[in-house]
Motif scaffolding. Structure first.
Motif, PDB file in Angstrom:
ATOM      1  N   VAL A   1       3.147   1.852   2.006  1.00 24.84           N
ATOM      2  CA  VAL A   1       4.053   3.077   2.152  1.00 24.84           C
ATOM      3  C   VAL A   1       5.511   2.517   1.734  1.00 24.84           C
ATOM      4  O   VAL A   1       6.290   3.072   1.212  1.00 24.84           O
ATOM      5  CB  VAL A   1       3.865   3.848   3.366  1.00 24.84           C
ATOM      6  CG1 VAL A   1       5.037   4.877   3.350  1.00 24.84           C
ATOM      7  CG2 VAL A   1       2.428   4.569   3.269  1.00 24.84           C
ATOM      8  N   GLY A   2       5.680   1.339   2.547  1.00 22.51           N
ATOM      9  CA  GLY A   2       7.176   0.748   2.418  1.00 22.51           C
ATOM     10  C   GLY A   2       7.308   0.487   1.061  1.00 22.51           C
ATOM     11  O   GLY A   2       8.544   0.632   0.656  1.00 22.51           O
ATOM     12  N   PHE A   3       6.574  -0.431   0.205  1.00 24.32           N
ATOM     13  CA  PHE A   3       6.592  -0.627  -1.191  1.00 24.32           C
ATOM     14  C   PHE A   3       6.829   0.582  -1.964  1.00 24.32           C
ATOM     15  O   PHE A   3       7.735   0.552  -3.020  1.00 24.32           O
ATOM     16  CB  PHE A   3       5.642  -1.448  -1.695  1.00 24.32           C
ATOM     17  CG  PHE A   3       5.606  -2.731  -1.291  1.00 24.32           C
ATOM     18  CD1 PHE A   3       6.744  -3.570  -1.033  1.00 24.32           C
ATOM     19  CD2 PHE A   3       4.127  -3.533  -0.697  1.00 24.32           C
ATOM     20  CE1 PHE A   3       6.620  -5.098  -0.626  1.00 24.32           C
ATOM     21  CE2 PHE A   3       4.415  -4.771  -0.006  1.00 24.32           C
ATOM     22  CZ  PHE A   3       5.696  -5.779  -0.248  1.00 24.32           C
TER      23      PHE A   3
ATOM     24  N   TRP B   1       0.884   2.379  -8.679  1.00 20.67           N
ATOM     25  CA  TRP B   1      -0.026   0.937  -8.945  1.00 20.67           C
ATOM     26  C   TRP B   1       0.521  -0.153  -8.772  1.00 20.67           C
ATOM     27  O   TRP B   1      -0.153  -1.022  -8.117  1.00 20.67           O
ATOM     28  CB  TRP B   1      -0.479   1.114 -10.349  1.00 20.67           C
ATOM     29  CG  TRP B   1      -1.567   2.285 -10.618  1.00 20.67           C
ATOM     30  CD1 TRP B   1      -1.659   3.515 -11.122  1.00 20.67           C
ATOM     31  CD2 TRP B   1      -2.613   2.077 -10.346  1.00 20.67           C
ATOM     32  NE1 TRP B   1      -2.688   4.144 -11.036  1.00 20.67           N
ATOM     33  CE2 TRP B   1      -3.573   3.321 -10.395  1.00 20.67           C
ATOM     34  CE3 TRP B   1      -3.708   1.155  -9.220  1.00 20.67           C
ATOM     35  CZ2 TRP B   1      -4.939   3.639 -10.104  1.00 20.67           C
ATOM     36  CZ3 TRP B   1      -4.805   1.380  -8.948  1.00 20.67           C
ATOM     37  CH2 TRP B   1      -5.415   2.824  -9.346  1.00 20.67           C
ATOM     38  N   ALA B   2       2.023  -0.270  -8.989  1.00 13.99           N
ATOM     39  CA  ALA B   2       2.416  -1.365  -8.586  1.00 13.99           C
ATOM     40  C   ALA B   2       2.541  -1.899  -7.172  1.00 13.99           C
ATOM     41  O   ALA B   2       2.254  -2.802  -6.658  1.00 13.99           O
ATOM     42  CB  ALA B   2       3.873  -1.428  -9.100  1.00 13.99           C
ATOM     43  N   ALA B   3       2.812  -0.724  -6.461  1.00  9.62           N
ATOM     44  CA  ALA B   3       2.875  -0.978  -4.988  1.00  9.62           C
ATOM     45  C   ALA B   3       1.465  -1.595  -4.627  1.00  9.62           C
ATOM     46  O   ALA B   3       1.199  -2.170  -3.749  1.00  9.62           O
ATOM     47  CB  ALA B   3       3.218   0.287  -4.298  1.00  9.62           C
ATOM     48  N   PHE B   4       0.381  -0.814  -5.099  1.00  7.84           N
ATOM     49  CA  PHE B   4      -0.899  -1.047  -4.753  1.00  7.84           C
ATOM     50  C   PHE B   4      -1.228  -2.696  -4.740  1.00  7.84           C
ATOM     51  O   PHE B   4      -1.751  -3.359  -4.118  1.00  7.84           O
ATOM     52  CB  PHE B   4      -1.986  -0.236  -5.566  1.00  7.84           C
ATOM     53  CG  PHE B   4      -3.373  -0.538  -4.986  1.00  7.84           C
ATOM     54  CD1 PHE B   4      -3.941   0.066  -3.820  1.00  7.84           C
ATOM     55  CD2 PHE B   4      -4.069  -1.291  -5.916  1.00  7.84           C
ATOM     56  CE1 PHE B   4      -5.074  -0.329  -3.418  1.00  7.84           C
ATOM     57  CE2 PHE B   4      -5.449  -1.354  -5.479  1.00  7.84           C
ATOM     58  CZ  PHE B   4      -5.971  -1.077  -4.524  1.00  7.84           C
TER      59      PHE B   4
ATOM     60  N   LEU C   1       1.707   9.711   3.617  1.00 12.64           N
ATOM     61  CA  LEU C   1       1.194   9.052   2.330  1.00 12.64           C
ATOM     62  C   LEU C   1       0.512  10.150   1.412  1.00 12.64           C
ATOM     63  O   LEU C   1      -0.305  10.714   1.919  1.00 12.64           O
ATOM     64  CB  LEU C   1       0.281   7.913   2.682  1.00 12.64           C
ATOM     65  CG  LEU C   1      -0.654   7.260   1.696  1.00 12.64           C
ATOM     66  CD1 LEU C   1       0.415   6.632   0.664  1.00 12.64           C
ATOM     67  CD2 LEU C   1      -1.613   6.422   2.146  1.00 12.64           C
ATOM     68  N   ASP C   2       1.048  10.169   0.086  1.00 15.07           N
ATOM     69  CA  ASP C   2       0.656  11.203  -0.743  1.00 15.07           C
ATOM     70  C   ASP C   2      -0.102  10.223  -2.071  1.00 15.07           C
ATOM     71  O   ASP C   2       0.399   9.729  -2.674  1.00 15.07           O
ATOM     72  CB  ASP C   2       1.595  11.842  -1.344  1.00 15.07           C
ATOM     73  CG  ASP C   2       1.056  13.002  -2.147  1.00 15.07           C
ATOM     74  OD1 ASP C   2      -0.005  13.263  -2.108  1.00 15.07           O
ATOM     75  OD2 ASP C   2       1.959  13.929  -2.843  1.00 15.07           O
ATOM     76  N   LEU C   3      -1.475  10.480  -1.704  1.00 15.13           N
ATOM     77  CA  LEU C   3      -2.263   9.824  -2.796  1.00 15.13           C
ATOM     78  C   LEU C   3      -2.485  10.522  -4.125  1.00 15.13           C
ATOM     79  O   LEU C   3      -3.301  10.472  -5.082  1.00 15.13           O
ATOM     80  CB  LEU C   3      -3.677   9.465  -2.337  1.00 15.13           C
ATOM     81  CG  LEU C   3      -3.630   8.209  -1.100  1.00 15.13           C
ATOM     82  CD1 LEU C   3      -5.195   8.283  -0.575  1.00 15.13           C
ATOM     83  CD2 LEU C   3      -3.195   7.274  -1.570  1.00 15.13           C
TER      84      LEU C   3
END
Lengths: 355, 303
Positions: free
Chosen positions: B57-59, B67-70, B126-128
């Motif tokens: 969530v921070g990223f 996707w980048a955050a993941f 967190l919104d997926l």
């Protein structure tokens, strides 16, 4: 120089099996006890007496109970806070519902009730060991707190679910000032610690240790596992119960069931392990370490940053340091503070002239 | 004759419970991985779940796309897992059970503190992109409330378990891992690199923690309470057996289902809240009859 054990011969069986074999150690213990009974009550400030020393003593007693179960009998338990809750609320209800109940009798009975509950939740120990058992005792932790929280009878139908403990009164004398309360806790803790030490050194303790080291072997040698394990659970829970009652009566005073949450259980386990399992002094050292470290960190950071940094950040930082300290402890001295003390004694014995 | 509406309600509760159970299984999976390979009971798994999803969530808040955050978080968790193994667990090889347990509890404190230190303490959403609303076609055809998010969690868990099963049974790493699980010394003597296997296991556990955290975070918000999940995963482990991946899946489903059904049908008689301890009681009762868990290895002790 002062700490010499040369020339102290054990010439009889009685001398060979005494609790503290060396004269210097006995003198040290006597001095500590004299200081604890006759100096501290008159010199320590009320803050130290009621906020540091009383909870320290009460939690040391609980940690002693945990040590009996984990250190001597080798049964992992995470239910100590649950048994503390049993002790505290049993004591409250005994005092409340029986007229003229003396405090000491209520205290002992609440320990007995905690012991009975401990036996019930100790039953899984006959089937499982190690981590499995620790999880099974979590059932005690959650179930006991839930029962006390849910059924109003235990909290005398208080709308907020918080009880206010009665006065501590022995033989018509009311213990009200911090010094008096400290003394009563100290007296009970001294007596029970002496008892625990003797149990651990005697036949009972030998049985526990046999079960701890290899339960199948112990059974083959004719020990009843049922008896020994449940006895360890009962006695450990007795200590947790009495400790919990003292914690509630001399320290918290207004008690809610959720005060005895799983984090308290963890802290008690930390105390027993960091202090040093299967030692008498360990729980006291461990309790002091676990209680004082947050206080120390807090004052340090307050002094360093003051109000400049957010309080939540400081508490998170404290948590990290606490965790790191525990990990470092486990890596470098898994045998605990008691072992460090022993190393110091061994060094002192040769000081200042090494061989 | 049972009333259809009642039956459907029961089914709804049951399915809700099963899907909640899937999430327990996801957390428990991380435990099993590490326990299998190193006999370490990793209490910090719950804290790792919290730390992983908080970082994710921070990223995202820093402006990275989903996707980048993941990917960044996956990399971070692999790094964290490996570092933990290197700095903490490797120092504690051959120590007793309670020492290891204590050390991982300390580790849990470190993860919780670090997460809050880096990313702050407030509860985040967190919104997926998967709405936590009842599926309409199920609602229309049967009248049951079943959330799309729960179904997705089920699918994700199924995919994870399949991937892990393939990893264990088909790859060389998996073979090495199973050898290590059977006996450290024996595995080392035939040249299996124990240390790298452990690092891989910890890294995998970190990634599993991230996936579990994303599912839980989408449901309950990203907050400190996620740490408590670890405790709920314990009875799942007991029932499933500490060393069995299929075991914890089945046990997770069981615990989720029984917990919800008990809460809805028996709970009101006691004023509710039995969810908090019912799984543990289940585990205790289960231990009485089958101490090694559903699919765990039976322990034989000799003198």
């Amino acid at each position: 120089m002062i700490y010499r054990q040369a020339g102290q011969f054990r010439t009889s069986y009685a001398a060979d099996s005494r609790a503290i074999p060396f004269r210097e150690d006995r003198v040290a213990l006597a001095l500590i006890l004299i200081a604890a009974y006759f100096v501290i009550p008159f010199t320590a400030s009320d803050y130290w007496l009621s906020v540091i020393l009383v909870p320290w003593l009460a939690l040391s007693l609980v940690a002693t109970g945990q040590n009996i179960l984990m250190g001597y009998a080798g049964q992992h338990s995470l239910g100590s806070a649950g048994f503390m809750a049993v002790g505290a609320f049993a004591c409250y209800n005994l005092m409340l519902r029986i007229d003229g109940m003396p405090f000491l009798v209520a205290l002992i009975l609440s320990g007995v009730i905690a012991a009975l509950v401990g036996v019930v939740f100790g039953l899984p120990s006959l089937r499982v060991r190690g981590i499995y058992l620790a999880v099974a005792t979590l059932a005690a932790q959650f179930f006991i707190v839930w029962v006390i929280d849910k059924f109003g009878w235990f909290t005398n139908y208080d709308t907020s679910g918080i009880i206010t403990t009665q006065r501590m009164e022995i033989f018509g004398y009311r213990f009200t000032t911090p010094a008096e309360q400290y003394l009563i806790v100290l007296g009970i803790v001294t007596a029970l610690t002496w008892l625990a030490d003797n149990m651990a050194r005697g036949r009972t303790g030998r049985n526990w240790m046999a079960v701890r080291d290899m339960d199948v072997a112990a059974e083959v040698m004719g020990l009843s596992l049922l008896r020994t394990k449940l006895q360890a659970f009962a006695i450990s829970s007795f200590y947790c119960g009495v400790g919990g009652a003292l914690f509630a009566y001399a320290f918290l005073r207004s008690v809610e069931p959720t005060a005895f949450d799983i984090y308290l259980s963890f802290r008690v386990m930390f105390m027993a392990i960091i202090g040093g399992l299967a030692t008498t002094i360990g729980p006291f050292l461990g309790a002091a370490f676990i209680l004082l470290m947050p206080v120390f960190l807090n004052t340090t950071f307050q002094g360093l940053f003051g109000a400049a940094v957010d309080a939540t950040i400081i508490s998170a930082l404290e948590q990290v340091i606490f965790g790191v300290a525990i990990i470092l402890f486990m890596i470098f001295e898994p045998l605990g503070l008691a072992r460090l003390l022993q190393i110091a004694q061994d060094r002192l014995r040769q000081w200042p002239f090494k061989y | 004759m049972i009333d259809t509406v009642e039956l459907l309600f029961f089914l709804e509760v049951l399915i809700g419970g099963l899907l909640a159970g899937v999430m327990y299984s996801l957390v428990a999976l991380g435990f099993v991985l590490i326990y299998k390979a190193s006999r370490v009971f990793n209490f910090a798994q719950g804290a790792m779940v919290f730390f992983a999803v908080l970082s994710f969530v921070g990223f995202m808040e820093l402006g990275l796309p989903f996707w980048a955050a993941f990917l960044v978080t996956v990399a971070l968790m692999i790094l964290v897992g490996m570092t933990t193994e290197r700095l903490v667990l490797r120092q504690l090889v051959n120590q007793s059970d309670q020492t290891l347990l204590m050390a991982t509890i300390g580790l849990a404190f470190v993860f919780e503190g670090m997460g809050q230190l880096i990313w702050g303490v407030e509860v985040r959403r967190l919104d997926l992109g998967i709405p936590d609303v009842p599926l309409e076609w199920v609602l229309d055809s049967t009248g049951m409330f079943i959330s799309a998010l729960d179904i997705s969690a089920g699918v994700v868990a199924a995919v994870m378990v399949t991937v892990l099963a393939i990893l264990f049974s088909k790859t060389k790493i998996g073979l090495g891992l199973r050898a290590v699980a059977d006996g450290h010394a024996a595995a080392m003597s035939i040249g299996i690199p124990l240390k790298s296997i452990w690092m891989i296991v910890w890294a995998t556990a970190g990634v599993v923690a991230l996936v579990a955290g994303m599912m839980w975070g989408a449901r309950n918000g990203v907050q400190f309470a996620l740490v408590w999940l670890a405790l709920k995963a314990w009875p799942v482990l007991i029932i499933g057996g500490f060393t069995s991946v299929p075991g914890v899946i089945v046990a997770g489903l069981m615990v989720g289902a029984i917990e919800k059904v008990a809460e809805v049908y028996i709970g009101p008689a006691f004023g509710g809240g039995i969810e908090g301890w019912a799984p543990y009681m289940m585990a205790v009762v289960f231990l009485m009859f089958r101490p090694e868990g559903l699919f765990g290895e039976r322990m034989i002790r000799r003198v």
